[in-house]
Scaffold this active site. Structure first.
Site, PDB file in Angstrom:
ATOM      1  N   ALA A 154       0.857  -1.197   0.000  1.00  0.00           N
ATOM      2  CA  ALA A 154       0.000   0.000   0.000  1.00  0.00           C
ATOM      3  C   ALA A 154       0.890   1.243   0.000  1.00  0.00           C
ATOM      4  O   ALA A 154       2.041   1.197   0.450  1.00  0.00           O
ATOM      5  CB  ALA A 154      -0.878  -0.026   1.248  1.00  0.00           C
TER       6      ALA A 154
ATOM      7  N   GLY B 165       0.634  -5.000   1.232  1.00  0.00           N
ATOM      8  CA  GLY B 165      -0.529  -5.098   0.354  1.00  0.00           C
ATOM      9  C   GLY B 165      -0.204  -5.768  -0.969  1.00  0.00           C
ATOM     10  O   GLY B 165      -1.079  -6.370  -1.593  1.00  0.00           O
TER      11      GLY B 165
ATOM     12  N   GLU C 229      -0.480  -9.281  -0.222  1.00  0.00           N
ATOM     13  CA  GLU C 229      -1.901  -9.575   0.039  1.00  0.00           C
ATOM     14  C   GLU C 229      -2.688  -9.658  -1.274  1.00  0.00           C
ATOM     15  O   GLU C 229      -3.584 -10.493  -1.421  1.00  0.00           O
ATOM     16  CB  GLU C 229      -2.488  -8.524   0.984  1.00  0.00           C
ATOM     17  CG  GLU C 229      -1.887  -8.650   2.387  1.00  0.00           C
ATOM     18  CD  GLU C 229      -2.365  -7.569   3.322  1.00  0.00           C
ATOM     19  OE1 GLU C 229      -1.947  -6.410   3.117  1.00  0.00           O
ATOM     20  OE2 GLU C 229      -3.151  -7.859   4.227  1.00  0.00           O
TER      21      GLU C 229
ATOM     22  N   GLU D 241       4.008  -4.934   7.553  1.00  0.00           N
ATOM     23  CA  GLU D 241       3.138  -3.900   8.128  1.00  0.00           C
ATOM     24  C   GLU D 241       3.435  -3.656   9.606  1.00  0.00           C
ATOM     25  O   GLU D 241       3.301  -2.534  10.100  1.00  0.00           O
ATOM     26  CB  GLU D 241       1.664  -4.289   7.968  1.00  0.00           C
ATOM     27  CG  GLU D 241       1.139  -4.151   6.550  1.00  0.00           C
ATOM     28  CD  GLU D 241       1.307  -5.404   5.710  1.00  0.00           C
ATOM     29  OE1 GLU D 241       2.200  -6.225   6.015  1.00  0.00           O
ATOM     30  OE2 GLU D 241       0.549  -5.563   4.740  1.00  0.00           O
TER      31      GLU D 241
HETATM   32  C1  LIG Z   1      -9.347   5.938  10.007  1.00  0.00           C
HETATM   33  C2  LIG Z   1      -9.393   4.517  10.413  1.00  0.00           C
HETATM   34  C3  LIG Z   1      -9.380   3.622   9.227  1.00  0.00           C
HETATM   35  C4  LIG Z   1      -8.780   2.327   9.649  1.00  0.00           C
HETATM   36  C5  LIG Z   1      -8.854   1.310   8.607  1.00  0.00           C
HETATM   37  C6  LIG Z   1      -7.965   1.607   7.492  1.00  0.00           C
HETATM   38  C7  LIG Z   1      -7.997   0.427   6.598  1.00  0.00           C
HETATM   39  C8  LIG Z   1      -6.968   0.590   5.586  1.00  0.00           C
HETATM   40  C9  LIG Z   1      -6.720  -0.742   5.005  1.00  0.00           C
HETATM   41  C10 LIG Z   1      -5.433  -0.711   4.380  1.00  0.00           C
HETATM   42  C11 LIG Z   1      -4.860  -2.066   4.428  1.00  0.00           C
HETATM   43  C12 LIG Z   1      -3.460  -1.894   4.154  1.00  0.00           C
HETATM   44  C13 LIG Z   1      -2.754  -3.208   4.236  1.00  0.00           C
HETATM   45  C14 LIG Z   1      -1.447  -3.078   3.597  1.00  0.00           C
HETATM   46  C15 LIG Z   1      -0.558  -2.248   4.098  1.00  0.00           C
HETATM   47  C16 LIG Z   1       0.743  -2.069   3.424  1.00  0.00           C
HETATM   48  O1  LIG Z   1       1.038  -2.608   2.378  1.00  0.00           O
HETATM   49  S1  LIG Z   1       1.791  -1.011   4.160  1.00  0.00           S
HETATM   50  C17 LIG Z   1       3.240  -1.057   3.149  1.00  0.00           C
HETATM   51  C18 LIG Z   1       3.988  -2.316   3.330  1.00  0.00           C
HETATM   52  N1  LIG Z   1       5.197  -2.265   2.567  1.00  0.00           N
HETATM   53  C19 LIG Z   1       6.359  -1.943   3.082  1.00  0.00           C
HETATM   54  O2  LIG Z   1       6.497  -1.717   4.250  1.00  0.00           O
HETATM   55  C20 LIG Z   1       7.505  -1.869   2.117  1.00  0.00           C
HETATM   56  C21 LIG Z   1       8.197  -0.581   2.274  1.00  0.00           C
HETATM   57  N2  LIG Z   1       9.256  -0.406   1.299  1.00  0.00           N
HETATM   58  C22 LIG Z   1      10.428  -1.057   1.371  1.00  0.00           C
HETATM   59  O3  LIG Z   1      10.673  -1.880   2.206  1.00  0.00           O
HETATM   60  C23 LIG Z   1      11.440  -0.667   0.349  1.00  0.00           C
HETATM   61  O4  LIG Z   1      11.138   0.613  -0.087  1.00  0.00           O
HETATM   62  C24 LIG Z   1      11.533  -1.618  -0.854  1.00  0.00           C
HETATM   63  C25 LIG Z   1      10.192  -1.788  -1.509  1.00  0.00           C
HETATM   64  C26 LIG Z   1      12.084  -2.967  -0.397  1.00  0.00           C
HETATM   65  C27 LIG Z   1      12.521  -0.998  -1.890  1.00  0.00           C
HETATM   66  O5  LIG Z   1      13.735  -0.708  -1.232  1.00  0.00           O
HETATM   67  P1  LIG Z   1      14.841   0.215  -1.931  1.00  0.00           P
HETATM   68  O6  LIG Z   1      15.054  -0.236  -3.316  1.00  0.00           O
HETATM   69  O7  LIG Z   1      15.993   0.249  -0.999  1.00  0.00           O
HETATM   70  O8  LIG Z   1      14.185   1.642  -2.070  1.00  0.00           O
HETATM   71  P2  LIG Z   1      13.749   2.671  -0.943  1.00  0.00           P
HETATM   72  O9  LIG Z   1      14.744   3.764  -0.893  1.00  0.00           O
HETATM   73  O10 LIG Z   1      13.413   2.009   0.311  1.00  0.00           O
HETATM   74  O11 LIG Z   1      12.370   3.225  -1.567  1.00  0.00           O
HETATM   75  C28 LIG Z   1      12.369   3.928  -2.791  1.00  0.00           C
HETATM   76  C29 LIG Z   1      11.305   4.990  -2.719  1.00  0.00           C
HETATM   77  O12 LIG Z   1      10.033   4.372  -2.636  1.00  0.00           O
HETATM   78  C30 LIG Z   1       9.310   4.854  -1.502  1.00  0.00           C
HETATM   79  N3  LIG Z   1       8.484   3.755  -1.008  1.00  0.00           N
HETATM   80  C31 LIG Z   1       8.859   2.501  -0.795  1.00  0.00           C
HETATM   81  N4  LIG Z   1       7.845   1.755  -0.400  1.00  0.00           N
HETATM   82  C32 LIG Z   1       6.762   2.567  -0.387  1.00  0.00           C
HETATM   83  C33 LIG Z   1       5.386   2.381  -0.056  1.00  0.00           C
HETATM   84  N5  LIG Z   1       4.907   1.180   0.290  1.00  0.00           N
HETATM   85  N6  LIG Z   1       4.595   3.430  -0.127  1.00  0.00           N
HETATM   86  C34 LIG Z   1       5.035   4.646  -0.506  1.00  0.00           C
HETATM   87  N7  LIG Z   1       6.333   4.889  -0.833  1.00  0.00           N
HETATM   88  C35 LIG Z   1       7.179   3.851  -0.773  1.00  0.00           C
HETATM   89  C36 LIG Z   1      10.390   5.272  -0.536  1.00  0.00           C
HETATM   90  O13 LIG Z   1       9.919   6.200   0.382  1.00  0.00           O
HETATM   91  C37 LIG Z   1      11.411   5.859  -1.479  1.00  0.00           C
HETATM   92  O14 LIG Z   1      10.938   7.134  -1.815  1.00  0.00           O
HETATM   93  P3  LIG Z   1      11.931   8.306  -2.154  1.00  0.00           P
HETATM   94  O15 LIG Z   1      12.807   8.439  -0.942  1.00  0.00           O
HETATM   95  O16 LIG Z   1      11.070   9.494  -2.373  1.00  0.00           O
HETATM   96  O17 LIG Z   1      12.706   7.881  -3.361  1.00  0.00           O
END
Ligand SMILES: CCCCCCCCCCCCC/C=C/C(=O)SCCNC(=O)CCNC(=O)[C@H](O)C(C)(C)COP(=O)(O)OP(=O)(O)OC[C@H]1O[C@@H](n2cnc3c(N)ncnc32)[C@H](O)[C@@H]1OP(=O)(O)O
Length: 719
Positions: A61, A100, A103, A123
Site C-alpha cells: 500500500a 498489500g 496480500e 506492516e
Molecule cells: C481511520 C481509520 C481507518 C482504519 C482502517 C484503514 C484500513 C486501511 C486498510 C489498508 C490495508 C493496508 C494493508 C497493507 C498495508 C501495506 O502494504 S503497508 C506497506 C507495506 N510495505 C512496506 O512496508 C515496504 C516498504 N518499502 C520497502 O521496504 C522498500 O522501499 C523496498 C520496496 C524494499 C525498496 O527498497 P529500496 O530499493 O531500498 O528503495 P527505498 O529507498 O526504500 O524506496 C524507494 C522509494 O520508494 C518509496 N516507497 C517505498 N515503499 C513505499 C510504499 N509502500 N509506499 C510509498 N512509498 C514507498 C520510498 O519512500 C522511497 O521514496 P523516495 O525516498 O522518495 O525515493
C-alpha cells in the site's frame, strides 16, 4: 497506473505502474479495478496475470496515503473481488511483493515468483497489521506457526522459502510473467474454489492456544511496548479460531485501533525519515542530487582496535579492498586474527565464500599510497590523530580522502594539519561498527561537497544508515547524549537509583537503560575524556569532589566509581553488580545504594521521590531541547536526521519516532512548559533552559514536524 494489455492467448495482463516500487496508491487501485472489470467483460479472456512495471511486483500500500484521507477503491474489497472472480487470476512476482502487494498476490488463485524475488508482510514495522486479509489468508496457506513468525516480525523471505512454505506455487529462474502465463494456460478451466484461500479452513496446529501464547510471550518480550506485534498475534489467532468472515471482522477491528495510534504515526514517520537522511544537504546549498561522488575501491583503515576491526569487516563484506594498518607487529597480529575470524564466521553463516583475499595487513604508511580513501580509527586523542593525519599526507595521492572515526573531536582542527582540508571529513561509526547501522558523516567548514558525497556513498555501500552532520563537540548524537547522561546522574543525586532510572527508560521502550549502557561501554572511557578535557584534575579533591565545574552543576558520581575501580561490566562492578568481570547480567548492588546515601548525606542533599514520569521528562525533553539547539546551530539539516541518529545509534524506541518526533507528539507547548519548570527548580543547569527554537515554534502555533525546516530557514535568514 495499471496498464491493461490483451494478449493473443486468452489472457489479459495487468501491469501495476507506479514507480519506483509500484505502491498500491488510490490511482493504482482504481486502475486495477477498471482493468479487472475489462477482463471480466471480455469473453475471450479466460485468465488474468498481474505483474509490476520494471520487474517489481509491488512494495505494498502507498504509505504516504495513510496520513491523509484515504480515497479510491478499498484494498480489502478489491482483493476480495479478485479472489471471488470467476476467471483465473495469477500473480507474477518479480522484485518484491510486500505488504498489500503480497496480500494482492494471496488474493490471486496462483502465485509464481522469480528466484530473486522477496516476499513479506512488513506492516508490523509500520505500526499495524496486514489489514487487507493477510492475517487471515496467510495462516490458511502456511499454518499458524509460520504465519505468526512472518507477520509478527515482518521478515522478508526469499522465493525459495516462500515455495517451501506454500506461499508461491512455482519459482522460476526466468521471466515470472512468462512462467505465470504458461501456468495459467495449463490450469484454465480447473475449479477455482480450492484455490480461494478465504474458503479454506486454516491449517490447524494441534494446540492453537498454546502456540499463540508462546508467540504472545515472545513478542511482548521483544516489542518494548509496541502494540502492533501483539495485535498481529490476536489477528492470526482469530484466523485459526473463527470462520473467515469473522476473522476479517477481527482484523478490521484491530486495524482500526492501530491505524489511528500514535505508534503507527511514529513508525511511518521513521520509515520516511530514514530514507530522507540519504538526501543530505549542506548549508552552502550542496545536496545529494547536485554533487557527484567518485568511486572508491580501495580503503585504508588505520588502527585495529575495536572500532577499526568492525570498520574493516564492514568494508570487506561490501566487496571493498582494504589495507589495514597498525603501529606495531603485536597489535597487527591480534587485529588480524580478530578481523579474519569475524569475516570467516560471517561467510560461514551466510554460506558464501570467504572474502579474505580483499584484505591486506600493513605496518608501514607507505602501503597506503594507492588507496582512494583512508579511515583513521586510532585512539580518541587529538594529538595522536594529528600525527597520523600529517604522516598520511606524506604518502597519500593528492586526491585521496582522509576520514576520521572520531566520536566528537573537532574535524576542522584535524583537517588543518593536512595538505587537503577539503578532503577531510568525519565518519563516526558506532560500536560494534560491523553491527551498528548508524554512520554520522561529519562535514567540517572546509570539507568539499564531493568529499561528503563520497563518504555518504561509501556508508550506503556498506549498508549503513548515513546522516550528514556539522562539526561541533560530540556532533549530533553524543552532544545530545551528554545532556541525557547529565540528567540521569542528577536524578541519582536527587534520590533515584540506577535501577529506577533504567526501569523507567526501558518501560518507555529504550533497549537498555542508560546506566546499563554505561556499564556496557565502560565507565573509564568517559573518565578519560573528562580528564583530557580538564574537568578532572589535580586541583579537584578526590574525597570531597566539587559539584560545581566550569560555572555549572557537575555530578562527580561516575568519577568516584572509577576511583574505586568500578568500570562496569569489564570489571564486574559499575552502576550494577555482575557475577564476574565480563558477564552481562546486571544486578542491583546494595553497595551502590549505600554509596548514594552516603554521598547525599555528605553533600546535604535531601533525597526526593522521583517518579518515572520525571525520569522520562527530564531525559527525553532534555534530548529534544538540545536537538532544537542543534537545529538552530545548523548542525543537523532537519529534525528527521536527529531522530534517525537516535533510532539507529542510541536505542531510542522506533515506535516513538525519535526525540524530536516524540516532542512533537507530546506537544511543543507541554515540552516548553516542562523545561521552564525544571529550569526554575534547577537554575544551576543551563542546558535545561528552553531553546530559542522551541520557544519560537510554540509562539508560531506549534507547527507539525514536517514544517519545522521552513521555520528553521526563516530563523537562520533573520540571524
Ligand atoms: C481511520 C481509520 C481507518 C482504519 C482502517 C484503514 C484500513 C486501511 C486498510 C489498508 C490495508 C493496508 C494493508 C497493507 C498495508 C501495506 O502494504 S503497508 C506497506 C507495506 N510495505 C512496506 O512496508 C515496504 C516498504 N518499502 C520497502 O521496504 C522498500 O522501499 C523496498 C520496496 C524494499 C525498496 O527498497 P529500496 O530499493 O531500498 O528503495 P527505498 O529507498 O526504500 O524506496 C524507494 C522509494 O520508494 C518509496 N516507497 C517505498 N515503499 C513505499 C510504499 N509502500 N509506499 C510509498 N512509498 C514507498 C520510498 O519512500 C522511497 O521514496 P523516495 O525516498 O522518495 O525515493
Amino acid at each position: 497506473m495499471a496498464r491493461y494489455t490483451r494478449l493473443t492467448e486468452p489472457i489479459a495482463l495487468i501491469t501495476l505502474n507506479n514507480p519506483p516500487v509500484n505502491a498500491l496508491s488510490s490511482a493504482v487501485r482504481s486502475g486495477i479495478v477498471d482493468s479487472v472489470s475489462q477482463a471480466l467483460k471480455d469473453d475471450q479472456v479466460k485468465a488474468v496475470v498481474f505483474c509490476g512495471e520494471n520487474r517489481m511486483f509491488s512494495g505494498g500500500a502507498d504509505i504516504k496515503e495513510f496520513s491523509g484521507s484515504m480515497s479510491g477503491p478499498p484494498l480489502v474489497r478489491m482483493i476480495h473481488s479478485i479472489e471471488a472472480s470467476e476467471k483465473l487470476m495469477v500473480a507474477a512476482i518479480e522484485g518484491v511483493a510486500l505488504g498489500g502487494g503480497l496480500e494482492l498476490a494471496l488474493g490471486c488463485h496462483y502465485r509464481v515468483a522469480n528466484t530473486k524475488a522477496r516476499l513479506g508482510l512488513p506492516e508490523v514495522t509500520l505500526g499495524f497489521l496486514p489489514g487487507a486479509g493477510g492475517t487471515q489468508r496467510l495462516p490458511r496457506l502456511t499454518g499458524i506457526t509460520a504465519a505468526l513468525e512472518l507477520i509478527t516480525t515482518g521478515r522478508q523471505i526469499s522465493a525459495q522459502e516462500a515455495l517451501q512454505l506454500g506461499i508461491v506455487d512455482q519459482v522460476t529462474e526466468g521471466n515470472a510473467v512468462q512462467a505465470a502465463m504458461e501456468l495459467a494456460l495449463s490450469v484454465i478451466g480447473q475449479p477455482l474454489n480450492p484455490r480461494r484461500l478465504s474458503l479454506r479452513p486454516p491449517v490447524w496446529s494441534a494446540d492453537v492456544d498454546s502456540v499463540c501464547e508462546v508467540a504472545l510471550a515472545r513478542v511482548k518480550q521483544h516489542s518494548r511496548g509496541a502494540m502492533a506485534p501483539v495485535a498481529c498475534v490476536q489477528a492470526v489467532r482469530a484466523a485459526a479460531m473463527l470462520p473467515y468472515s469473522k476473522g476479517m471482522e477481527k482484523e478490521r477491528q484491530l486495524m482500526d485501533t492501530l491505524f489511528r495510534s500514535s505508534q503507527a504515526r511514529a513508525l511511518q514517520y521513521a520509515f520516511f525519515a530514514q530514507r530522507n537522511a540519504g538526501k543530505w544537504s549542506l548549508p552552502n546549498g550542496a545536496r545529494w542530487n547536485n554533487t557527484k561522488a567518485r568511486d572508491v575501491q580501495r580503503v585504508g583503515v588505520i588502527g585495529l582496535g575495536t572500532m577499526g576491526r568492525g570498520i574493516a569487516v564492514s568494508l570487506v563484506k561490501a566487496g571493498l579492498s582494504v589495507v589495514a594498518l597498525e603501529s606495531d607487529a603485536k597489535q597487527l597480529e591480534s587485529g588480524k586474527k580478530a578481523v579474519t575470524a569475524m569475516l570467516q564466521r560471517d561467510a560461514q553463516r551466510r554460506g558464501v565464500g570467504s572474502p579474505l583475499h580483499l584484505l591486506t595487513f600493513a605496518l608501514s604508511f607507505h602501503q597506503l599510497k594507492d588507496v582512494d580513501l583512508v579511515i583513521e580509527a586510532v585512539f580518541e586523542d587529538m594529538n595522536l590523530k594529528k600525527r597520523v593525519f600529517s604522516d598520511l599526507c606524506k604518502v597519500l595521492r593528492a586526491g585521496t580522502l582522509i576520514c576520521t572515526n572520531t566520536s566528537g573531536l573537532n574535524v576542522d582542527e584535524l583537517a588543518k594539519v593536512t595538505d587537503r582540508q577539503h578532503l577531510v571529513v568525519g565518519m563516526h561509526f558506532f560500536a560494534p561498527a560491523h553491527v551498528m547501522k548508524l554512520l554520522e558523516v561529519v562535514y567540517g567548514s572546509r570539507s568539499s561537497p564531493e568529499a561528503v558525497a563520497v563518504a555518504m556513498a561509501l556508508g550506503k555501500r556498506i549498508q549503513k544508515v548515513c546522516v550528514a552532520v556539522g562539526n561541533c563537540p560530540g556532533f549530533v548524537g553524543n552532544r545530545m547524549l551528554k545532556l541525557y547522561m547529565d540528567q540521569s546522574l542528577y536524578l541519582l543525586e536527587e534520590g533515584a537509583t540506577p535501577e529506577q532510572v533504567d526501569q523507567a527508560l526501558e518501560e518507555f521502550g529504550f533497549a537498555m537503560g542508560i546506566f546499563k549502557v554505561a556499564d556496557l561501554s565502560g565507565l573509564d572511557v568517559g573518565w578519560r575524556v573528562r580528564k583530557a578535557s580538564g574537568l578532572i584534575g589535580p586541583d579537584i579533591d578526590p574525597v570531597n569532589p566539587s559539584r560545581w565545574r566550569l560555572g555549572q552543576r557537575y555530578c562527580p558520581l561516575p568519577d568516584m566509581l572509577c576511583q574505586q575501580g568500578r568500570f562496569g561490566q569489564k570489571t564486574g562492578r559499575g552502576w550494577y553488580l555482575y557475577n564476574s568481570p565480563g558477564s552481562k547480567e546486571a544486578k542491583p548492588d546494595p553497595e551502590i545504594l549505600n554509596f548514594l546515601e552516603d554521598y547525599r548525606l555528605k553533600y546535604g542533599i535531601t533525597p526526593q521521590r522521583i517518579s518515572s514520569q520525571e525520569v522520562i521528562e527530564r531525559c527525553a525533553f532534555s534530548l529534544a531541547n538540545e536537538g532544537f539547539r542543534i537545529l538552530e546551530d545548523g548542525i543537523a539539516a532537519g529534525p528527521e536526521d536527529i531522530d534517525v541518529i537516535y533510532l539507529f545509534g542510541y536505542g531510542w524506541p522506533r515506535h516513538r519516532g525519535g526525540p524530536m518526533f516524540y516532542a512533537s507528539q507530546v506537544g511543543l507547548s507541554v515540552v516548553l512548559e516542562k523545561m521552564e519548570h525544571y529550569h526554575r527548580i534547577h537554575p544551576d543547569v543551563p542546558s535545561l533552559e528552553p531553546s530559542r527554537l522551541l520557544r519560537r515554534l510554540v509562539a508560531e502555533g506549534s507547527p507539525p514536524i514536517q514544517q519545522w525546516r521552513n521555520h528553521i530557514k526563516n530563523l537562520h535568514s533573520q540571524l
